[in-house]
Design an enzyme around this catalytic site. Structure first.
Site, PDB file in Angstrom:
ATOM      1  N   GLU A 188       0.818  -1.214   0.000  1.00 61.64           N
ATOM      2  CA  GLU A 188       0.000   0.000   0.000  1.00 61.64           C
ATOM      3  C   GLU A 188       0.857   1.272   0.000  1.00 61.64           C
ATOM      4  O   GLU A 188       0.377   2.344   0.355  1.00 61.64           O
ATOM      5  CB  GLU A 188      -0.939  -0.008   1.201  1.00 61.64           C
TER       6      GLU A 188
ATOM      7  N   SER B  11     -11.548  10.462   0.593  1.00 61.71           N
ATOM      8  CA  SER B  11     -11.686   9.156   1.244  1.00 61.71           C
ATOM      9  C   SER B  11     -12.927   9.150   2.130  1.00 61.71           C
ATOM     10  O   SER B  11     -13.432  10.192   2.547  1.00 61.71           O
ATOM     11  CB  SER B  11     -10.444   8.847   2.081  1.00 61.71           C
TER      12      SER B  11
ATOM     13  N   SER C 285      -6.543  -1.912   1.518  1.00 60.87           N
ATOM     14  CA  SER C 285      -6.803  -1.266   0.227  1.00 60.87           C
ATOM     15  C   SER C 285      -7.265  -2.266  -0.824  1.00 60.87           C
ATOM     16  O   SER C 285      -7.087  -2.051  -2.023  1.00 60.87           O
ATOM     17  CB  SER C 285      -5.557  -0.524  -0.271  1.00 60.87           C
TER      18      SER C 285
ATOM     19  N   GLU D 101     -14.957  -5.043   9.639  1.00 56.51           N
ATOM     20  CA  GLU D 101     -13.585  -4.791  10.070  1.00 56.51           C
ATOM     21  C   GLU D 101     -13.453  -3.398  10.657  1.00 56.51           C
ATOM     22  O   GLU D 101     -14.342  -2.549  10.516  1.00 56.51           O
ATOM     23  CB  GLU D 101     -12.600  -4.961   8.918  1.00 56.51           C
TER      24      GLU D 101
END
Length: 386
Positions: free
Chosen positions: A33, A354, A213, A343
């Site tokens: 990532e 985001s 990701s 999660e």
């Protein structure tokens, strides 16, 4: 204090002298990532209040070298869909601590070390192993340096999808059916591991246990694709988690640590709608490359009692792993009315677009204010055991 978000303005002075706190924004790293971390750093470098903080950008190359890098956000943003990269430099940077303060020191062959000055707090926007999994946090604790985000244990638990589920279940949160395939189990008897995983209800999602990701994740619709999916996940992590697909809406909640002994703060719930166009699910391309692939609805269209419950469960998940600073907690809301926790992400994607910052923006806390609040929380927090 903002009554909606609980933010206390003007509290970033770290030592009472009026000196601007010096913030090292740390990004890149050794995980798959790496580029996502660079994109996150671009957002932080663009929005952080330079009148309030001295900012030192520190990049970590894929080989683990730290170096002082460009503070220009455009260097680290997505340019023509090219993923940014921290390259190996001629000068390395290390953290030095003497028990009373910490500083960055630059080293290069043939020259004397030079101080880059004191560091008050580290803002680590690293994703994945060797950054989000407790390893970096342990190093910062050893150096007695304050930092944004979760501590060692919470970071490690939040990174490992196996132990994350164990902790959630022990806290009374409902998780979906899953199986774990360790490296030893795979090498000893891969067929037995596949047989065990195939007992779950298809479609299955095969994931690196300590990845993020959506890298290395495969959606599998029948047993014939299972072995290849495990091998793909093992390219990122020798430990693999296989999860049964759950029919339900994907609901997310952004959690922000409370001040002092206050309870964690939660955003309005958000819902991700993947606009397909080649994306069967919320994969890497949908998250970071195809800007039209996913849409966030916030507040999500939920009954009031479900909205309140998912926020309470998100706060419970945050506290169950012992998180600090920030986390995004993801759920499935099933047609039967169940909320199943998927999660927790203790260092979620943090660009202005985001999901985590967007949910806080919809809840009344804008991106620059959110960065300021996270730094203030880190400066307020003691180092060491707490």
């Amino acid at each position: 204090m903002n009554p909606e978000t609980g933010v206390v303005p003007g509290t970033a002075d770290s030592d009472g002298t009026g000196r601007r706190p010096r913030v090292a924004v740390l990004f890149g790293g050794r995980s798959s990532e790496h580029s996502v971390s660079c994109v996150t750093a671009a957002g932080v470098l663009e929005a952080i209040d330079r009148n309030k903080y001295d900012v030192v950008p520190v990049g970590i190359a894929r080989n683990g070298q730290w170096s002082l890098v460009s503070a220009d956000p455009s260097t680290w943003s997505l340019r023509s869909q090219t993923l940014p990269e921290v390259t190996v430099g001629t000068e390395s940077v290390v953290l030095s601590a003497d028990g009373t303060s910490s500083e960055l020191v630059a080293h290069a062959d043939g020259t004397l070390p030079r101080s880059l000055g004191r560091i008050d707090v580290v803002f680590p926007v690293l994703h994945g192993p060797f950054g989000e999994d407790g390893t970096l946090q342990g190093m910062l604790e050893m150096a007695d340096i304050r930092y944004v985000g979760a501590g060692v244990l919470a970071s490690a638990v939040g990174m490992d999808k196996h132990f994350m589920k164990v902790v959630f279940e022990s806290a009374g949160l409902k998780v979906g059916p899953y199986e774990v395939i360790t490296d030893r189990q795979w090498q000893k008897d891969a067929s037995a591991a596949l047989e065990r995983a195939a007992r779950l209800t298809f479609p299955l999602f095969v994931k690196p246990a300590r990845g993020g990701s959506s890298m290395g994740i495969t959606r599998v619709t029948d047993p014939t694709g299972l072995r290849a999916a495990v091998e793909t996940a093992r390219e990122h992590d020798p430990k693999v988690v296989v999860e049964a697909g759950i029919t339900g809406r994907e609901i997310e909640v952004a959690v922000l640590q409370g001040r002092g002994t206050d309870d964690p703060r939660t955003s309005h719930p958000g819902e991700i709608a993947v606009q397909h166009g080649g994306h069967e699910w919320y994969d890497f391309e949908a998250k970071y490359v195809d800007g039209t692939a996913a849409e966030l609805s916030c507040p999500a269209d939920l009954p009031a009692e479900i909205s309140e419950r998912v926020r309470a469960l998100a706060a419970l998940g945050f506290e169950a792993v012992g998180a600090e600073g920030l986390s995004r907690v993801d759920f499935f809301y099933t047609p039967e009315g169940e909320l199943i926790i998927n999660e927790i992400n203790t260092m979620p994607g943090f660009t202005p677009v985001s999901m985590y910052p967007q949910m806080w923006a919809k809840s009344g806390l804008q991106y620059t204010e959110l960065i300021d609040e996270l730094i203030s929380l880190a400066l307020e927090r003691k180092t060491g055991l707490r």
